[in-house]
Design a protein around this motif. Sequence first.
Motif: not given
Length: 228
Positions: A170, A173-174, A196-199, A205-206, A216
Amino acid sequence: MKKLLMLCLLLLQSIVADAAGTMPAQSHQQISKLVATFVQQQTSSLAGKVDYQIEDLDPRISLTPCAKLETFLPGGSQLIGKTSIGVRCAEQNGWQILVPVRIRITLALLVSTRQLPVGHTLQDQDIARQSIEISRPDGYTDANQIIGKVLRYSIAAGQILRDDMLRPPYSVTQGQIVQTMTRGKGFSIRGEGVAMNNASEGQTVQVRVSSGRTVSGAARNGIVEIPP
């Protein structure tokens, strides 16, 4: 006269039957040689050692001789394991037959040296090469392709490392505080927000920014690039 006609018909039937019985048939050996050549050509670029075994055709199969024979791989077939290679006669009123073939491919694939947990990042000591007869065209032969990747789930020792087991690390990370950047013609705006999320690198990713709005963008080296 009637008896003479019947005799002529019987003689004609006998001649036709004899001709059918002595008519030359397409050589099964020639068909097998064509299949062997096709397999050799189609697998020549594959990595590893390739062995194949062509099954003999049923001797009861009689095909008319053909001067224009073509080989092909039937739809849905693969050049690995138990498969079939097609041979057809490209002449008018030609025929087609499928020849059973067993193709074995042996590769030096990368396997796990020990039991590894989910989320583990692969290192040199985690992998080794092992000569394996494969049943499907996957697996890794180059360690550089997987070092640094992360396991999606735990695996046992000696397990072949496949693409569906691994993911890139990643980049974001969230819950992480991330820098945001929006670029346009003649301007660049930086900001900050919470992921807001893992990417992984390049994934979407948001980010919730200070105003409470969610935007985003793409994860790039720990920064989220937001389109203008």
